[in-house]
Design a protein around this motif. Sequence first.
Motif: not given
Length: 560
Positions: A526-538
């Motif tokens: 059930r792996y989740l892939f959070p990805g990199a910390v986002q600084y700009f966007g929604p």
Amino acid sequence: MKKLSPLQIERLKYQPKLPASLAKGINSLELVEGDATQSVRDQEQIKALFKNTYGKPVVTFNSSSASTPSSVRNVGVILSGGQAPGGHNVIAGLYDALKQANPANKLYGFLGGPSGIIDGKYVEFNDEFIDAYRNTGGFDIIGSGRTKLETEEQFQKSLEVCKKLNISAVVIIGGDDSNTNAALLAEWFVKNNAGIQVIGCPKTIDGDLKNEQIEISFGFDTATKTYAELIGNIQRDANSAKKYWHFIKIMGRSASHVALEAALQTQPNITLISEEVEEKKMSLESIINYMTDIIVKRADMGKNFGIAIIPEGLIEFIPEMKSMIANLNDIMAALENDPDFVNATTIREKFDIVENRLDPENAKVYNSLPALIKGQLLADRDPHGNVQVSKIETEKLLIEMITTRLDELKSQGEYIGKFSAQSHFFGYEGRCAFPSNFDADYCYSLGFNAFALINFGLTGYLSSIRNLTKPATEWVAGGVPLTMMMNMEKRHGEFKPVIQKALVRLDGPVFKALEECREDWALNDRYLFPGAVQYFGPCEVCDITTCTLQLERAKELASV
Ligand code: FBP
């Protein structure tokens, strides 16, 4: 001109958000006092030790239409202990509030941690200096250190340095130990009529400086998101190649908050929680059996891969190891100046000296460990005399023991798979990341608020920003007396006043969330892939807080 990366350039421009009360201006605040407080435990002893600073009320700030006049003040700031994302913003918030209150105010930064105030090593901040560090990770603006500020002589030297610089308030940015020392210093300054206030700020990626008043320490948000990104990437790799088991040790010292949060964000196959191991008195053998069982079941399903999360401090929570390590710590303290031990030329000689001194049961446990781990257990202790758990490769110990166990099972025809493991340790990778928007805002608010506490003449308080799952404008700014969080604990064989460390609560909503799903996650990917910390966007992507904070706040709000 120093070259900057594109993200550095953009982050320098980010304007952190403040709670509405503080955003109105540092000179437009009203202080609201709650009732007198008590320490969490051992009230009589703590009261006797903190005669001048005990029992103060929790305070909050409201914005006010009246303007608070502000006299000229010089303030000193210290970064203490391990790095945590957002430390630079605490200093930026403090600086902005101090200059807003009165442009003649000065902020000094003590260099290299608490030793800077003792040795009189400092810098004076100006706009250009501060502007280069806004919203950046790390503590390199002034450096950090682990010197313990606790003796009469150190306090006396600090007083002399503050007097020389005409400093009337010191802000200590640190974890539970550093803030314990902040409380001692605050008390000492009042007792000696020094006229110097001390304010603490709650820092540590470990997330163990929290209680009913402090929702989370800064740095936890960014560090856990960074580790979750890396774990997610490894999960994708494991799921692609389908040939490795990845054993990932996650920083966090004793408490397993960081490992638990990273697990909730990624849903790996196995997550060990040290506090559960201790509570259920799980031996090393039973941990190995638990993990092996999952590995065998997955192999039966044709899956010779998986992800196991191991909290940094695990080894100290396994009952037989805990007893052996405590025994070893005492022996190591006694051997510190022993010429035979200090001058031993081979590690084998050191093993022999230690083994001869260990109690028989503990010697048996010590001897059962691989030489690599035995050697690491003899490494230098931290300033509290404890093993530096970041240096013990528990992930490799588990791999070695599981490999042996699987070989046995294979020879008995009970295991048909192929076990090939990779070990990782995620710790330093997350401590200096660019602070997430949450940490950037939270830290800036903590620093700004620290000056508000100073401006109202308070001392012995921890800067507090609450209501953190709401938008920043709805955050509640205030202060908590440091003595309120204290109890007596044994350190170096003596009972001392310390801020209580928060470990993972097995009856709490965060552990329960893991417990509910882990069996499913073990076998079904059930792996989740959070990805990199986002600084700009929604904002649903950039401004969300951790699962830990959301679950704990939801429970708190439901019980009101
Ligand atoms: P603090 O408690 O000072 O915030 O430090 C936390 C921490 O990052 C732990 O998670 C880790 O065990 C330790 O520091 C590592 O210390 P060092 O930086 O001295 O290797």
